[in-house]
Design a protein around this motif. Structure first.
Motif, PDB file in Angstrom:
ATOM      1  N   VAL A  45       0.865  -1.188   0.000  1.00 56.20           N
ATOM      2  CA  VAL A  45       0.000   0.000   0.000  1.00 56.20           C
ATOM      3  C   VAL A  45       0.897   1.233   0.000  1.00 56.20           C
ATOM      4  CG1 VAL A  45      -1.752   1.276   1.309  1.00 56.20           C
ATOM      5  CG2 VAL A  45      -1.810  -1.224   1.259  1.00 56.20           C
ATOM      6  N   ARG A  46       0.526   2.207  -0.805  1.00 56.49           N
ATOM      7  CA  ARG A  46       1.297   3.454  -0.883  1.00 56.49           C
ATOM      8  C   ARG A  46       1.515   4.023   0.518  1.00 56.49           C
ATOM      9  NH1 ARG A  46      -1.519   7.696  -4.473  1.00 56.49           N
ATOM     10  NH2 ARG A  46      -2.044   8.609  -2.478  1.00 56.49           N
ATOM     11  N   ALA A  47       2.738   4.408   0.828  1.00 52.34           N
ATOM     12  CA  ALA A  47       3.146   4.802   2.184  1.00 52.34           C
ATOM     13  C   ALA A  47       2.267   5.894   2.782  1.00 52.34           C
ATOM     14  CB  ALA A  47       4.606   5.236   2.192  1.00 52.34           C
ATOM     15  N   ASP A  48       1.871   6.892   1.989  1.00 50.25           N
ATOM     16  CA  ASP A  48       1.095   7.986   2.566  1.00 50.25           C
ATOM     17  C   ASP A  48      -0.343   7.581   2.901  1.00 50.25           C
ATOM     18  OD1 ASP A  48       0.650   7.847  -0.263  1.00 50.25           O
ATOM     19  OD2 ASP A  48      -0.261   9.835  -0.195  1.00 50.25           O
ATOM     20  N   LEU A  49      -0.734   6.365   2.524  1.00 55.70           N
ATOM     21  CA  LEU A  49      -2.075   5.883   2.844  1.00 55.70           C
ATOM     22  C   LEU A  49      -2.087   4.934   4.043  1.00 55.70           C
ATOM     23  CD1 LEU A  49      -3.385   5.204  -0.760  1.00 55.70           C
ATOM     24  CD2 LEU A  49      -3.816   7.188   0.688  1.00 55.70           C
ATOM     25  N   LEU A  50      -0.924   4.696   4.622  1.00 55.15           N
ATOM     26  CA  LEU A  50      -0.835   3.751   5.732  1.00 55.15           C
ATOM     27  C   LEU A  50      -1.226   4.345   7.079  1.00 55.15           C
ATOM     28  CD1 LEU A  50       2.438   1.841   4.838  1.00 55.15           C
ATOM     29  CD2 LEU A  50       0.092   0.994   4.703  1.00 55.15           C
ATOM     30  N   HIS A  51      -0.913   5.615   7.300  1.00 49.07           N
ATOM     31  CA  HIS A  51      -1.153   6.226   8.611  1.00 49.07           C
ATOM     32  C   HIS A  51      -1.897   7.532   8.445  1.00 49.07           C
ATOM     33  CE1 HIS A  51       1.420   3.238  10.418  1.00 49.07           C
ATOM     34  NE2 HIS A  51       2.306   3.492   9.490  1.00 49.07           N
ATOM     35  N   PRO A  52      -3.064   7.749   9.018  1.00 54.81           N
ATOM     36  CA  PRO A  52      -3.795   6.726   9.750  1.00 54.81           C
ATOM     37  C   PRO A  52      -4.311   5.651   8.803  1.00 54.81           C
ATOM     38  CG  PRO A  52      -5.192   8.626   9.461  1.00 54.81           C
ATOM     39  CD  PRO A  52      -3.836   8.992   8.910  1.00 54.81           C
ATOM     40  N   ARG A  53      -4.617   4.505   9.364  1.00 53.38           N
ATOM     41  CA  ARG A  53      -5.101   3.402   8.534  1.00 53.38           C
ATOM     42  C   ARG A  53      -6.401   3.786   7.861  1.00 53.38           C
ATOM     43  NH1 ARG A  53      -3.528  -2.051  11.840  1.00 53.38           N
ATOM     44  NH2 ARG A  53      -1.318  -1.549  11.946  1.00 53.38           N
ATOM     45  N   ARG A  54      -6.466   3.487   6.584  1.00 51.50           N
ATOM     46  CA  ARG A  54      -7.640   3.881   5.793  1.00 51.50           C
ATOM     47  C   ARG A  54      -8.366   2.694   5.180  1.00 51.50           C
ATOM     48  NH1 ARG A  54      -4.745   9.060   2.963  1.00 51.50           N
ATOM     49  NH2 ARG A  54      -4.438  10.182   4.903  1.00 51.50           N
ATOM     50  N   GLY A  55      -7.925   1.481   5.502  1.00 54.26           N
ATOM     51  CA  GLY A  55      -8.609   0.297   4.990  1.00 54.26           C
ATOM     52  C   GLY A  55      -8.252  -0.081   3.575  1.00 54.26           C
ATOM     53  N   VAL A  56      -7.163   0.468   3.047  1.00 59.89           N
ATOM     54  CA  VAL A  56      -6.788   0.179   1.660  1.00 59.89           C
ATOM     55  C   VAL A  56      -6.440  -1.299   1.488  1.00 59.89           C
ATOM     56  CG1 VAL A  56      -5.168   0.702  -0.203  1.00 59.89           C
ATOM     57  CG2 VAL A  56      -6.048   2.550   1.245  1.00 59.89           C
ATOM     58  N   GLY A  57      -5.679  -1.863   2.425  1.00 63.06           N
ATOM     59  CA  GLY A  57      -5.332  -3.278   2.336  1.00 63.06           C
ATOM     60  C   GLY A  57      -6.570  -4.161   2.345  1.00 63.06           C
ATOM     61  N   THR A  58      -7.519  -3.833   3.188  1.00 60.82           N
ATOM     62  CA  THR A  58      -8.763  -4.594   3.248  1.00 60.82           C
ATOM     63  C   THR A  58      -9.534  -4.459   1.938  1.00 60.82           C
ATOM     64  OG1 THR A  58      -8.878  -4.322   5.636  1.00 60.82           O
ATOM     65  CG2 THR A  58     -10.933  -4.888   4.513  1.00 60.82           C
ATOM     66  N   GLN A  59      -9.532  -3.278   1.344  1.00 58.66           N
ATOM     67  CA  GLN A  59     -10.190  -3.091   0.043  1.00 58.66           C
ATOM     68  C   GLN A  59      -9.536  -3.962  -1.024  1.00 58.66           C
ATOM     69  OE1 GLN A  59     -10.525   1.075  -1.055  1.00 58.66           O
ATOM     70  NE2 GLN A  59     -10.976   1.613   1.068  1.00 58.66           N
ATOM     71  N   VAL A  60      -8.217  -4.072  -0.968  1.00 61.73           N
ATOM     72  CA  VAL A  60      -7.505  -4.937  -1.920  1.00 61.73           C
ATOM     73  C   VAL A  60      -7.971  -6.384  -1.750  1.00 61.73           C
ATOM     74  CG1 VAL A  60      -5.249  -5.901  -2.530  1.00 61.73           C
ATOM     75  CG2 VAL A  60      -5.488  -3.445  -2.131  1.00 61.73           C
ATOM     76  N   ILE A  61      -8.028  -6.853  -0.512  1.00 66.66           N
ATOM     77  CA  ILE A  61      -8.463  -8.223  -0.247  1.00 66.66           C
ATOM     78  C   ILE A  61      -9.881  -8.451  -0.746  1.00 66.66           C
ATOM     79  CG2 ILE A  61      -9.075  -9.844   1.610  1.00 66.66           C
ATOM     80  CD1 ILE A  61      -6.084  -9.673   0.940  1.00 66.66           C
ATOM     81  N   ARG A  62     -10.779  -7.524  -0.469  1.00 71.47           N
ATOM     82  CA  ARG A  62     -12.173  -7.671  -0.923  1.00 71.47           C
ATOM     83  C   ARG A  62     -12.253  -7.733  -2.449  1.00 71.47           C
ATOM     84  NH1 ARG A  62     -12.325  -9.684   3.233  1.00 71.47           N
ATOM     85  NH2 ARG A  62     -12.849  -8.622   5.152  1.00 71.47           N
TER      86      ARG A  62
END
Length: 100
Positions: free
Chosen positions: A34-51
């Motif tokens: 996940v792009r570094a600037d989207l990691l903190h605070p957590r925005r659920g990007v990884g979960t969106q990828v999984i879905r």
């Protein structure tokens, strides 16, 4: 925003060592970035990828070996699958989305 590397079972011997049997067409999520600037605070990007991967591969079991991201994998709802031999040290935890 993010990218994922997927592989078929062919590249892994870990599953056999763990005593886990998966369908021949199971797909590994080798990593998610996940792009570094989207990691903190957590925005659920990884979960969106999984879905999205779950939507793209509805007829395949999906699995991942956690690389110090156990909390993330538990949050996806995928099943933590302990090794049948009970060993935990030096082994990455395995998470599986089983398909019926």
């Amino acid at each position: 925003m993010a990218r994922a590397l997927l592989r078929t079972r062919a590249g892994f011997t870990d599953l056999e060592d763990a005593g886990v049997e998966l369908p021949r067409d199971a797909i590994a999520v080798d990593f998610i970035e996940v792009r570094a600037d989207l990691l903190h605070p957590r925005r659920g990007v990884g979960t969106q990828v999984i879905r999205r991967l779950e939507q793209l591969y509805p007829d395949h079991a999906l699995y991942a070996f956690s690389e110090k991201a156990d909390d993330f994998w538990f949050s996806t709802g995928w099943s933590f699958t302990p090794r049948r031999d009970g060993r935990t040290s030096s082994y990455r935890p395995l998470f599986i989305l089983w398909r019926v």
